[in-house]
Design a protein around this motif. Structure first.
Motif, PDB file in Angstrom:
ATOM      1  N   ALA A 153      -5.509   0.947  -0.617  1.00  0.00           N
ATOM      2  CA  ALA A 153      -5.578   0.771  -1.560  1.00  0.00           C
ATOM      3  C   ALA A 153      -6.884   2.008  -1.510  1.00  0.00           C
ATOM      4  O   ALA A 153      -6.047   2.569  -3.500  1.00  0.00           O
ATOM      5  N   GLY A 154      -7.489   2.554  -1.381  1.00  0.00           N
ATOM      6  CA  GLY A 154      -7.842   3.867  -2.019  1.00  0.00           C
ATOM      7  C   GLY A 154      -7.236   5.331  -2.563  1.00  0.00           C
ATOM      8  O   GLY A 154      -5.440   4.765  -2.809  1.00  0.00           O
ATOM      9  N   THR A 155      -7.737   6.756  -2.769  1.00  0.00           N
ATOM     10  CA  THR A 155      -6.425   7.523  -2.941  1.00  0.00           C
ATOM     11  C   THR A 155      -6.833   8.282  -2.606  1.00  0.00           C
ATOM     12  O   THR A 155      -6.453   9.456  -3.186  1.00  0.00           O
ATOM     13  N   ALA A 156      -7.494   8.839  -1.396  1.00  0.00           N
ATOM     14  CA  ALA A 156      -7.565   9.792  -0.691  1.00  0.00           C
ATOM     15  C   ALA A 156      -6.425  10.402   0.279  1.00  0.00           C
ATOM     16  O   ALA A 156      -6.035   9.423  -0.401  1.00  0.00           O
ATOM     17  N   PRO A 157      -6.458  11.351   0.100  1.00  0.00           N
ATOM     18  CA  PRO A 157      -5.405  11.986   0.137  1.00  0.00           C
ATOM     19  C   PRO A 157      -5.163  11.498   1.857  1.00  0.00           C
ATOM     20  O   PRO A 157      -5.788  10.856   2.662  1.00  0.00           O
TER      21      PRO A 157
ATOM     22  N   SER B 176       4.256   7.715   1.231  1.00  0.00           N
ATOM     23  CA  SER B 176       2.953   8.246   0.131  1.00  0.00           C
ATOM     24  C   SER B 176       2.304   6.183   0.279  1.00  0.00           C
ATOM     25  O   SER B 176       2.799   5.057   0.007  1.00  0.00           O
ATOM     26  N   ARG B 177       1.678   6.935  -0.580  1.00  0.00           N
ATOM     27  CA  ARG B 177       0.624   6.099  -1.793  1.00  0.00           C
ATOM     28  C   ARG B 177       2.078   5.197  -2.303  1.00  0.00           C
ATOM     29  O   ARG B 177       2.355   6.112  -2.287  1.00  0.00           O
TER      30      ARG B 177
ATOM     31  N   SER C 255       1.943   5.470  -5.542  1.00  0.00           N
ATOM     32  CA  SER C 255       2.113   6.580  -6.442  1.00  0.00           C
ATOM     33  C   SER C 255       1.096   7.948  -5.603  1.00  0.00           C
ATOM     34  O   SER C 255      -0.020   7.582  -5.053  1.00  0.00           O
ATOM     35  N   GLY C 256       1.372   8.912  -5.988  1.00  0.00           N
ATOM     36  CA  GLY C 256       1.439   9.898  -5.707  1.00  0.00           C
ATOM     37  C   GLY C 256       1.611  10.666  -5.008  1.00  0.00           C
ATOM     38  O   GLY C 256       2.755  10.069  -4.154  1.00  0.00           O
TER      39      GLY C 256
ATOM     40  N   HIS D 158       0.638  -0.963   0.097  1.00  0.00           N
ATOM     41  CA  HIS D 158      -0.015  -0.308   0.183  1.00  0.00           C
ATOM     42  C   HIS D 158       0.403   1.104  -0.025  1.00  0.00           C
ATOM     43  O   HIS D 158      -0.019   2.414  -0.705  1.00  0.00           O
TER      44      HIS D 158
ATOM     45  N   VAL E 245      -2.800   3.826   5.514  1.00  0.00           N
ATOM     46  CA  VAL E 245      -2.505   4.225   3.823  1.00  0.00           C
ATOM     47  C   VAL E 245      -3.175   2.740   3.531  1.00  0.00           C
ATOM     48  O   VAL E 245      -2.644   1.282   3.952  1.00  0.00           O
TER      49      VAL E 245
ATOM     50  N   ARG F  46      -4.480  -2.992   4.743  1.00  0.00           N
ATOM     51  CA  ARG F  46      -3.651  -1.462   5.028  1.00  0.00           C
ATOM     52  C   ARG F  46      -2.173  -1.629   5.360  1.00  0.00           C
ATOM     53  O   ARG F  46      -1.624  -2.324   5.345  1.00  0.00           O
TER      54      ARG F  46
END
Length: 177
Positions: free
Chosen positions: A153-157, A134-135, A137-138, A103, A151, A121
C-alpha cells in the motif's frame, strides 16, 4: 456455465464460491457450450475457466474475485481479485486482460502469469510473456518471464525482481503447474 451465470453465482456465493460451483446442477454443463466453461479440480483445489479462444483463468480455492465482461460476449476482459490467487493464461488477441487488486493493476496481452493477494500486498509473477504492473495510481513496471513484483500500500517505486525457482514453483503449484 456461461460467464453471466458464473457472475450471478459468484455474487450469491461470495467467498464460498468454490463450494457453490461444485454444487451447481448438472444441467449447467449444457449452458457451457456457447462460451467459456468452468471445471473444478481437487489437486490442488481450484476452478478453471476455459474459453474457446484458449484463454484460461485458474482460481485458487477460496479466492475472492469477480469477473468483468464489459461487452457481454461471454468472455471476461478483467477480474477484480480481493483475496488468494489467480493464474491467467491469455493467448494473444485483441485487447488485454486485467487483474485489479486492492494494491495493484496488472494487465497483459498474450502471456501466462499469476497474481497473489494478501491483506498487505499483491504479488505478480510472469511465467511467460510480459505483464504491465502498477499501483492503483502512479507509474508501473513491465515484468518478463521469470520476473515478479510485490506491491504494497506504500508509494515507493516498484522493484522488479527475478524470483527464485522455489518462490515461483510455490505459487504456480497452487494452480497445478
Amino acid at each position: 456455465m456461461s460467464v453471466a451465470a458464473f457472475r450471478r453465482a459468484s455474487l450469491v456465493c461470495g467467498q464460498a464460491l468454490a463450494t457453490c460451483l461444485v454444487l451447481l446442477p448438472a444441467d449447467a454443463a449444457r449452458a457451457q457450450r456457447r462460451g467459456c466453461t468452468i471445471t473444478p479440480y481437487t489437486d490442488p483445489p481450484r476452478q478453471v475457466l476455459a474459453c474457446p479462444d484458449g484463454f484460461t483463468l485458474s482460481a485458487e480455492n477460496a479466492s475472492t474475485y469477480r469477473l468483468i465482461d464489459r461487452n457481454r460476449d461471454g468472455r471476461p476482459e478483467a477480474a477484480d481479485l480481493n483475496g488468494r490467487g489467480l493464474l491467467v493464461d491469455a493467448p494473444p488477441r485483441q485487447g488485454s486482460f486485467q487483474v485489479r487488486t486492492p494494491h495493484a493493476i496488472a494487465s497483459v496481452r498474450g502471456t501466462t502469469w499469476a497474481v497473489d493477494v494478501t491483506p498487505g500486498r499483491t504479488s505478480v509473477f510472469v511465467q511467460a510473456g510480459e505483464v504491465s504492473v502498477s499501483r492503483l495510481s502512479g507509474p508501473g513496471v513491465v515484468l518478463r518471464a521469470g520476473d515478479g513484483v510485490d506491491v504494497d500500500a506504500g508509494t515507493a517505486p516498484l522493484e522488479v525482481k527475478r524470483w527464485s525457482r522455489e518462490r515461483a514453483a510455490g505459487l504456480l503449484a497452487r494452480f497445478g503447474r
